[in-house]
Scaffold this motif. Structure first.
Motif, PDB file in Angstrom:
ATOM      1  N   GLY A  50       0.845  -1.198   0.000  1.00 21.04           N
ATOM      2  CA  GLY A  50       0.000   0.000   0.000  1.00 21.04           C
ATOM      3  C   GLY A  50       0.870   1.234   0.000  1.00 21.04           C
ATOM      4  N   SER A  51       0.818   2.010   1.072  1.00 21.31           N
ATOM      5  CA  SER A  51       1.648   3.212   1.158  1.00 21.31           C
ATOM      6  C   SER A  51       1.708   3.703   2.591  1.00 21.31           C
ATOM      7  CB  SER A  51       1.093   4.328   0.255  1.00 21.31           C
ATOM      8  OG  SER A  51      -0.189   4.738   0.717  1.00 21.31           O
ATOM      9  N   GLY A  52       2.747   4.463   2.862  1.00 24.33           N
ATOM     10  CA  GLY A  52       2.836   5.237   4.095  1.00 24.33           C
ATOM     11  C   GLY A  52       2.746   6.700   3.727  1.00 24.33           C
ATOM     12  N   ALA A  53       2.013   7.486   4.511  1.00 23.08           N
ATOM     13  CA  ALA A  53       1.788   8.873   4.121  1.00 23.08           C
ATOM     14  C   ALA A  53       1.742   9.783   5.345  1.00 23.08           C
ATOM     15  CB  ALA A  53       0.475   8.999   3.346  1.00 23.08           C
ATOM     16  N   PHE A  54       2.364  10.930   5.209  1.00 25.39           N
ATOM     17  CA  PHE A  54       2.186  12.006   6.178  1.00 25.39           C
ATOM     18  C   PHE A  54       1.057  12.885   5.656  1.00 25.39           C
ATOM     19  CE2 PHE A  54       6.526  10.636   6.806  1.00 25.39           C
ATOM     20  CZ  PHE A  54       6.642  10.602   8.194  1.00 25.39           C
ATOM     21  N   VAL A  55       0.066  13.119   6.484  1.00 25.67           N
ATOM     22  CA  VAL A  55      -1.128  13.850   6.068  1.00 25.67           C
ATOM     23  C   VAL A  55      -1.323  15.037   7.018  1.00 25.67           C
ATOM     24  CG1 VAL A  55      -3.605  13.720   5.615  1.00 25.67           C
ATOM     25  CG2 VAL A  55      -2.155  11.698   5.239  1.00 25.67           C
ATOM     26  N   ARG A  56      -1.360  16.211   6.432  1.00 27.02           N
ATOM     27  CA  ARG A  56      -1.604  17.411   7.242  1.00 27.02           C
ATOM     28  C   ARG A  56      -2.822  18.134   6.721  1.00 27.02           C
ATOM     29  NH1 ARG A  56       2.514  22.428   8.787  1.00 27.02           N
ATOM     30  NH2 ARG A  56       0.912  23.705   9.827  1.00 27.02           N
ATOM     31  N   ALA A  58      -5.634  21.302   6.958  1.00 23.58           N
ATOM     32  CA  ALA A  58      -5.642  22.720   7.326  1.00 23.58           C
ATOM     33  C   ALA A  58      -5.975  22.859   8.805  1.00 23.58           C
ATOM     34  CB  ALA A  58      -6.667  23.463   6.483  1.00 23.58           C
ATOM     35  N   GLY A  59      -5.237  23.706   9.488  1.00 26.69           N
ATOM     36  CA  GLY A  59      -5.507  23.967  10.897  1.00 26.69           C
ATOM     37  C   GLY A  59      -4.953  22.936  11.853  1.00 26.69           C
ATOM     38  N   GLU A  60      -4.227  21.919  11.353  1.00 29.04           N
ATOM     39  CA  GLU A  60      -3.711  20.856  12.207  1.00 29.04           C
ATOM     40  C   GLU A  60      -2.263  20.557  11.846  1.00 29.04           C
ATOM     41  OE1 GLU A  60      -6.211  17.459  11.752  1.00 29.04           O
ATOM     42  OE2 GLU A  60      -8.031  18.500  12.411  1.00 29.04           O
ATOM     43  N   GLN A  61      -1.601  19.791  12.728  1.00 28.78           N
ATOM     44  CA  GLN A  61      -0.283  19.264  12.419  1.00 28.78           C
ATOM     45  C   GLN A  61      -0.431  17.907  11.728  1.00 28.78           C
ATOM     46  OE1 GLN A  61       2.643  21.032  12.820  1.00 28.78           O
ATOM     47  NE2 GLN A  61       1.139  22.640  13.282  1.00 28.78           N
ATOM     48  N   ALA A  62       0.645  17.427  11.152  1.00 31.96           N
ATOM     49  CA  ALA A  62       0.587  16.194  10.376  1.00 31.96           C
ATOM     50  C   ALA A  62       0.424  14.969  11.269  1.00 31.96           C
ATOM     51  CB  ALA A  62       1.852  16.052   9.540  1.00 31.96           C
ATOM     52  N   VAL A  63      -0.170  13.923  10.693  1.00 25.44           N
ATOM     53  CA  VAL A  63      -0.174  12.584  11.273  1.00 25.44           C
ATOM     54  C   VAL A  63       0.457  11.647  10.251  1.00 25.44           C
ATOM     55  CG1 VAL A  63      -2.234  13.021  12.669  1.00 25.44           C
ATOM     56  CG2 VAL A  63      -2.479  12.000  10.388  1.00 25.44           C
ATOM     57  N   PHE A  64       0.906  10.490  10.707  1.00 23.70           N
ATOM     58  CA  PHE A  64       1.425   9.466   9.809  1.00 23.70           C
ATOM     59  C   PHE A  64       0.339   8.410   9.628  1.00 23.70           C
ATOM     60  CE2 PHE A  64       3.613   5.356   9.149  1.00 23.70           C
ATOM     61  CZ  PHE A  64       4.193   5.626   7.922  1.00 23.70           C
ATOM     62  N   ARG A  65       0.078   8.055   8.372  1.00 19.70           N
ATOM     63  CA  ARG A  65      -1.019   7.142   8.046  1.00 19.70           C
ATOM     64  C   ARG A  65      -0.474   5.952   7.267  1.00 19.70           C
ATOM     65  NH1 ARG A  65      -5.734  10.063   5.027  1.00 19.70           N
ATOM     66  NH2 ARG A  65      -6.012  10.850   7.162  1.00 19.70           N
ATOM     67  N   LEU A  66      -0.893   4.753   7.636  1.00 15.48           N
ATOM     68  CA  LEU A  66      -0.504   3.554   6.904  1.00 15.48           C
ATOM     69  C   LEU A  66      -1.716   3.034   6.143  1.00 15.48           C
ATOM     70  CD1 LEU A  66       1.967   1.723   6.452  1.00 15.48           C
ATOM     71  CD2 LEU A  66       1.050   0.203   8.217  1.00 15.48           C
ATOM     72  N   ASN A  67      -1.569   2.938   4.827  1.00 19.80           N
ATOM     73  CA  ASN A  67      -2.640   2.451   3.962  1.00 19.80           C
ATOM     74  C   ASN A  67      -2.253   1.085   3.406  1.00 19.80           C
ATOM     75  OD1 ASN A  67      -4.169   5.118   3.804  1.00 19.80           O
ATOM     76  ND2 ASN A  67      -2.182   5.719   2.990  1.00 19.80           N
ATOM     77  N   ALA A  68      -3.243   0.204   3.257  1.00 19.43           N
ATOM     78  CA  ALA A  68      -2.972  -1.149   2.775  1.00 19.43           C
ATOM     79  C   ALA A  68      -4.000  -1.574   1.754  1.00 19.43           C
ATOM     80  CB  ALA A  68      -2.953  -2.138   3.942  1.00 19.43           C
ATOM     81  N   TYR A  69      -3.556  -2.396   0.795  1.00 19.75           N
ATOM     82  CA  TYR A  69      -4.477  -2.965  -0.188  1.00 19.75           C
ATOM     83  C   TYR A  69      -5.372  -4.014   0.468  1.00 19.75           C
ATOM     84  CZ  TYR A  69      -0.961  -1.063  -3.415  1.00 19.75           C
ATOM     85  OH  TYR A  69      -0.084  -0.250  -4.076  1.00 19.75           O
ATOM     86  N   ASN A  70      -4.854  -4.687   1.489  1.00 20.13           N
ATOM     87  CA  ASN A  70      -5.618  -5.719   2.199  1.00 20.13           C
ATOM     88  C   ASN A  70      -5.172  -5.733   3.659  1.00 20.13           C
ATOM     89  OD1 ASN A  70      -3.208  -7.438   2.359  1.00 20.13           O
ATOM     90  ND2 ASN A  70      -3.522  -7.721   0.155  1.00 20.13           N
ATOM     91  N   VAL A 106      -7.303   2.275   5.494  1.00 20.32           N
ATOM     92  CA  VAL A 106      -6.450   3.033   6.410  1.00 20.32           C
ATOM     93  C   VAL A 106      -6.266   2.213   7.675  1.00 20.32           C
ATOM     94  CG1 VAL A 106      -6.186   5.158   7.727  1.00 20.32           C
ATOM     95  CG2 VAL A 106      -7.240   5.235   5.461  1.00 20.32           C
ATOM     96  N   LEU A 107      -5.052   1.706   7.896  1.00 16.61           N
ATOM     97  CA  LEU A 107      -4.821   0.836   9.048  1.00 16.61           C
ATOM     98  C   LEU A 107      -4.720   1.619  10.348  1.00 16.61           C
ATOM     99  CD1 LEU A 107      -2.305  -1.771   7.577  1.00 16.61           C
ATOM    100  CD2 LEU A 107      -4.805  -1.828   7.630  1.00 16.61           C
ATOM    101  N   PHE A 108      -4.103   2.801  10.286  1.00 16.66           N
ATOM    102  CA  PHE A 108      -4.048   3.652  11.477  1.00 16.66           C
ATOM    103  C   PHE A 108      -3.614   5.050  11.090  1.00 16.66           C
ATOM    104  CE2 PHE A 108       0.342   2.094  11.312  1.00 16.66           C
ATOM    105  CZ  PHE A 108       1.063   3.261  11.507  1.00 16.66           C
ATOM    106  N   ASN A 109      -3.909   6.003  11.977  1.00 18.56           N
ATOM    107  CA  ASN A 109      -3.342   7.351  11.948  1.00 18.56           C
ATOM    108  C   ASN A 109      -2.568   7.540  13.244  1.00 18.56           C
ATOM    109  OD1 ASN A 109      -4.390   8.612   9.487  1.00 18.56           O
ATOM    110  ND2 ASN A 109      -6.394   8.341  10.413  1.00 18.56           N
ATOM    111  N   SER A 110      -1.310   7.914  13.137  1.00 16.69           N
ATOM    112  CA  SER A 110      -0.507   8.136  14.333  1.00 16.69           C
ATOM    113  C   SER A 110      -0.950   9.409  15.036  1.00 16.69           C
ATOM    114  CB  SER A 110       0.972   8.242  13.953  1.00 16.69           C
ATOM    115  OG  SER A 110       1.235   9.536  13.401  1.00 16.69           O
ATOM    116  N   SER A 111      -0.364   9.670  16.181  1.00 15.23           N
ATOM    117  CA  SER A 111      -0.564  10.964  16.819  1.00 15.23           C
ATOM    118  C   SER A 111       0.283  12.010  16.092  1.00 15.23           C
ATOM    119  CB  SER A 111      -0.148  10.905  18.284  1.00 15.23           C
ATOM    120  OG  SER A 111       1.262  10.768  18.383  1.00 15.23           O
ATOM    121  N   GLN A 112      -0.010  13.273  16.332  1.00 15.90           N
ATOM    122  CA  GLN A 112       0.784  14.341  15.731  1.00 15.90           C
ATOM    123  C   GLN A 112       2.208  14.333  16.272  1.00 15.90           C
ATOM    124  OE1 GLN A 112      -1.455  17.949  16.393  1.00 15.90           O
ATOM    125  NE2 GLN A 112      -3.147  17.314  15.078  1.00 15.90           N
TER     126      GLN A 112
END
Length: 301
Positions: A50-56, A58-70, A106-112
Motif C-alpha cells: 500500500g503506502s505510508g503517508a504524512f497527512v496534514r 488545514a488547521g492541524e499538524q501532520a499525522v502518519f497514516r498507513l494504507n494497505a491494499y488488504n 487506512v490501518l491507522f493514523n498516528s498521533s501528531q
C-alpha cells in the motif's frame, strides 16, 4: 506412530513463526507530494502492500497514516519506530510507542507527536517502521526508506504554506464576541470572520450561513432584542462587503435568551454578547430538465 507425531509437533512448535517484511526496493523508492488548500500529503508507495503517508489537514499538524491494499497485518496493537537504516551501524531504533491497527484501507493514523518525530528521524536518515506481532506470534514489518526524502519534504513544506488557516470542523461554528457592549466588530471578531470567509471562498460546497445574535441581560427585553439584531446585522454586513450574497445567509436574533453563562458577573455578561455563525452545506435545488426536442416525421437527404 503417535510418538512420532508428538515429536514432529514439538519440532514445528519450537520453530520461530514466519516473519514478513514489506518495503520497496531501494532503486524503486519514490516520494509523492499531493495537496490543495485543505490537505497536504507526502506519500511513499510500498510494493505489494500500500503506502505510508504524512497527512496534514488545514488547521492541524501532520499525522502518519498507513494504507494497505488488504488486511495482511491483522488487527491489534503495533509498535511504531524511527528505525536506524541498515547502512547506519551502531545506531539504535527509537521506539515511538504503539498504534492500533484497524480494518479497512487506512490501518491507522498516528498521533501528531509521533509524526513529528518520524519527520525528524527521516531527516536524520531513519526509517518509519511498523512492527506487528500476530496472535500466533508471527512477525510483520512495514518499512519506509529515507531515500530521496529531503527534496520531497521541501515540496511538502511548500504545499503546507498554502493551507487554509482552519478546516471545516474548526470553522463550521464560531462565536463572534462583542465584549465592549456595542455593535462594532473589533479586531478579534474581524480576524475570526476573515478565517471563515477564506474557507467559504475555497469550498463552494459550503454555501449557507446562519447568524444568530444575542445580548446579556443588562437592558430591558426589547432593547436587548434590538441589540442582538444589530449585532447579527453587523456580521452579515461584513460578509456582504466581502462578496457574499444576502440570500446565502439566515439571520436570527434572540436578545438575552440562551446565555452561554449566567449573567452574574461582568466577564459572564461579556461572553453572552455575541453572534453565533454556523456554516452549512445546502444542496442546490435540482434544475428542471429541458424539454425533449420534437420528433420530425420527415427525412433529410
Amino acid at each position: 506412530m503417535r510418538q512420532c507425531y508428538l515429536i514432529l509437533f514439538g519440532i514445528f512448535a519450537s520453530l520461530p513463526a514466519m516473519a514478513m517484511t514489506f518495503q520497496t526496493r531501494l532503486e524503486n523508492i519514490e516520494w509523492k507530494v499531493e495537496g490543495d488548500k485543505f490537505e497536504c500529503r507526502l506519500i511513499q508507495p510500498i510494493t505489494d502492500f500500500g503506502s505510508g503517508a504524512f497527512v496534514r489537514r488545514a488547521g492541524e499538524q501532520a499525522v502518519f497514516r498507513l494504507n494497505a491494499y488488504n488486511s495482511v497485518l491483522g488487527e491489534g496493537a503495533a509498535t511504531l519506530l524511527a528505525a536506524a537504516a541498515p547502512w547506519q551501524p551502531g545506531r539504535g531504533d527509537i521506539d515511538l510507542g504503539t498504534v492500533r491497527i484497524g480494518r479497512g484501507q487506512v490501518l491507522f493514523n498516528s498521533s501528531q507527536a509521533q509524526a513529528g518525530r518520524l519527520f525528524r528521524g527521516l531527516l536524520e536518515g531513519r526509517s518509519p517502521l511498523v512492527r506487528h506481532y500476530s496472535s500466533t506470534g508471527g512477525l510483520s514489518e512495514v518499512r519506509l526508506l529515507p531515500v530521496k526524502f529531503r527534496q520531497a519534504y521541501s515540496d511538502y513544506e511548500a504545499c503546507t504554506t498554502k493551507l487554509l488557516a482552519k478546516n471545516f470542523e474548526q470553522v463550521r461554528q464560531s462565536q463572534i464576541g462583542f465584549p465592549g457592549g456595542g455593535i462594532e466588530l473589533d479586531i478579534k471578531a474581524r480576524f475570526t470572520l476573515q478565517v471563515m470567509l477564506d474557507y467559504l471562498k475555497a469550498d463552494p460546497t459550503v454555501n449557507h450561513l446562519i447568524l444568530e445574535g444575542y445580548s446579556d441581560n443588562s437592558g430591558n427585553r426589547l432593547t436587548n432584542r434590538e441589540l442582538s439584531r444589530r449585532r447579527a446585522m453587523a456580521v452579515m454586513s461584513y460578509f456582504k462587503e466581502n462578496g457574499l450574497q444576502e440570500s446565502q445567509m439566515t439571520l436570527r436574533f434572540h436578545g438575552e435568551q440562551y446565555p452561554l453563562a449566567p449573567n452574574n458577573s461582568a466577564a459572564n455578561r461579556a461572553k453572552n454578547r455575541r453572534v453565533s455563525v454556523r456554516l452549512e452545506r445546502v444542496p442546490e435545488p435540482e434544475r428542471a430538465a429541458p424539454p425533449a426536442p420534437a420528433k420530425s416525421s420527415g427525412t433529410v437527404s
